[in-house]
Design a protein around this motif. Structure first.
Motif, PDB file in Angstrom:
ATOM      1  N   THR A  84      -5.066   8.821   3.351  1.00  0.00           N
ATOM      2  CA  THR A  84      -6.387   9.342   2.985  1.00  0.00           C
ATOM      3  C   THR A  84      -7.531   8.341   3.098  1.00  0.00           C
ATOM      4  O   THR A  84      -8.669   8.678   2.767  1.00  0.00           O
ATOM      5  CB  THR A  84      -6.362   9.900   1.542  1.00  0.00           C
TER       6      THR A  84
ATOM      7  N   TRP B 253     -11.749   8.576   2.096  1.00  0.00           N
ATOM      8  CA  TRP B 253     -11.688   7.927   0.787  1.00  0.00           C
ATOM      9  C   TRP B 253     -12.667   8.499  -0.224  1.00  0.00           C
ATOM     10  O   TRP B 253     -12.403   8.484  -1.416  1.00  0.00           O
ATOM     11  CB  TRP B 253     -11.865   6.421   0.932  1.00  0.00           C
TER      12      TRP B 253
ATOM     13  N   TYR C 215      -7.477   8.437  -4.978  1.00  0.00           N
ATOM     14  CA  TYR C 215      -6.539   7.324  -5.061  1.00  0.00           C
ATOM     15  C   TYR C 215      -7.158   5.935  -5.084  1.00  0.00           C
ATOM     16  O   TYR C 215      -6.436   4.939  -5.162  1.00  0.00           O
ATOM     17  CB  TYR C 215      -5.554   7.388  -3.887  1.00  0.00           C
TER      18      TYR C 215
ATOM     19  N   GLU D   6       0.828  -1.195   0.000  1.00  0.00           N
ATOM     20  CA  GLU D   6       0.000   0.000   0.000  1.00  0.00           C
ATOM     21  C   GLU D   6       0.870   1.255   0.000  1.00  0.00           C
ATOM     22  O   GLU D   6       1.949   1.278   0.594  1.00  0.00           O
ATOM     23  CB  GLU D   6      -0.927  -0.017   1.223  1.00  0.00           C
ATOM     24  N   THR D   7       0.390   2.299  -0.666  1.00  0.00           N
ATOM     25  CA  THR D   7       1.142   3.551  -0.752  1.00  0.00           C
ATOM     26  C   THR D   7       0.795   4.468   0.416  1.00  0.00           C
ATOM     27  O   THR D   7      -0.292   4.382   0.999  1.00  0.00           O
ATOM     28  CB  THR D   7       0.827   4.303  -2.058  1.00  0.00           C
TER      29      THR D   7
ATOM     30  N   GLU E  74       0.135   7.688   0.316  1.00  0.00           N
ATOM     31  CA  GLU E  74      -0.988   8.596   0.035  1.00  0.00           C
ATOM     32  C   GLU E  74      -2.336   7.918   0.263  1.00  0.00           C
ATOM     33  O   GLU E  74      -3.274   8.541   0.764  1.00  0.00           O
ATOM     34  CB  GLU E  74      -0.891   9.186  -1.366  1.00  0.00           C
ATOM     35  N   ARG E  75      -2.431   6.645  -0.051  1.00  0.00           N
ATOM     36  CA  ARG E  75      -3.697   5.929   0.175  1.00  0.00           C
ATOM     37  C   ARG E  75      -3.902   5.658   1.664  1.00  0.00           C
ATOM     38  O   ARG E  75      -5.016   5.770   2.169  1.00  0.00           O
ATOM     39  CB  ARG E  75      -3.727   4.645  -0.641  1.00  0.00           C
TER      40      ARG E  75
ATOM     41  N   ALA F 259     -10.864  11.476  -1.813  1.00  0.00           N
ATOM     42  CA  ALA F 259      -9.506  11.256  -2.307  1.00  0.00           C
ATOM     43  C   ALA F 259      -9.552  10.519  -3.652  1.00  0.00           C
ATOM     44  O   ALA F 259     -10.350   9.608  -3.831  1.00  0.00           O
ATOM     45  CB  ALA F 259      -8.706  10.450  -1.295  1.00  0.00           C
TER      46      ALA F 259
END
Length: 151
Positions: free
Chosen positions: A72, A76, A81, A65-66, A68-69, A79
């Motif tokens: 946020t 969600w 992403y 998982e990144t 930024e995700r 966002a």
């Protein structure tokens, strides 16, 4: 910070294997691991389970998982992403976690959106995953398990 008691699965260790068995079965339901981890993280945020938010973010990161995700997922809807399927899973997780918040806890539109993205086996996996996440949240919040203590 200090926990009120040991984690109940440490006190009754026979309980842990069946719970983990449900999670392992859910992982075989065809839902991407990253989606499951996001669902766990979001339900844990709603329930205020610091232990599970901390651990969930770490497991999501391990699953690729990144940042930024992860940063946020609580927002969600606003966002950019997340995929439509992930949004459907997150909406289902929120509804199934907040059962007492509305007369129709999991409205048809939430269910139908999830069913548009996931087949029956995947829906079963999501429901089991959400249920076990809520179990962990309730155990850890009730006993005030400390975030990061076991990670």
């Amino acid at each position: 910070m200090q926990a009120r008691m040991k984690n109940p699965v440490e006190v009754i260790p026979e309980a842990m294997q069946p719970i983990l068995g449900v999670l392992e079965a859910a992982k075989k339901g065809g839902v991407p691991e990253r989606t499951l981890e996001l669902v766990h993280l979001r339900a844990s945020q709603i329930n205020g389970c610091g232990y599970c938010v901390d651990g969930g973010a770490r497991l999501a990161k391990k699953a690729g998982e990144t940042d930024e995700r992860l940063f946020t997922v609580a927002a969600w809807r606003e966002a950019p992403y997340f995929t439509d399927a992930e949004r459907a899973a997150l909406a289902l997780a929120e509804a199934a976690t907040r059962l007492a918040d509305r007369p129709d806890p999991v409205p048809d539109d939430v269910w139908d959106d999830a069913a548009d993205h996931f087949d029956e086996k995947q829906l079963a996996a999501l429901i089991l995953w959400i249920g076990v996440t809520n179990l962990f949240n309730r155990v850890n919040v009730t006993t005030k398990q400390v975030a990061g203590a076991a990670w």
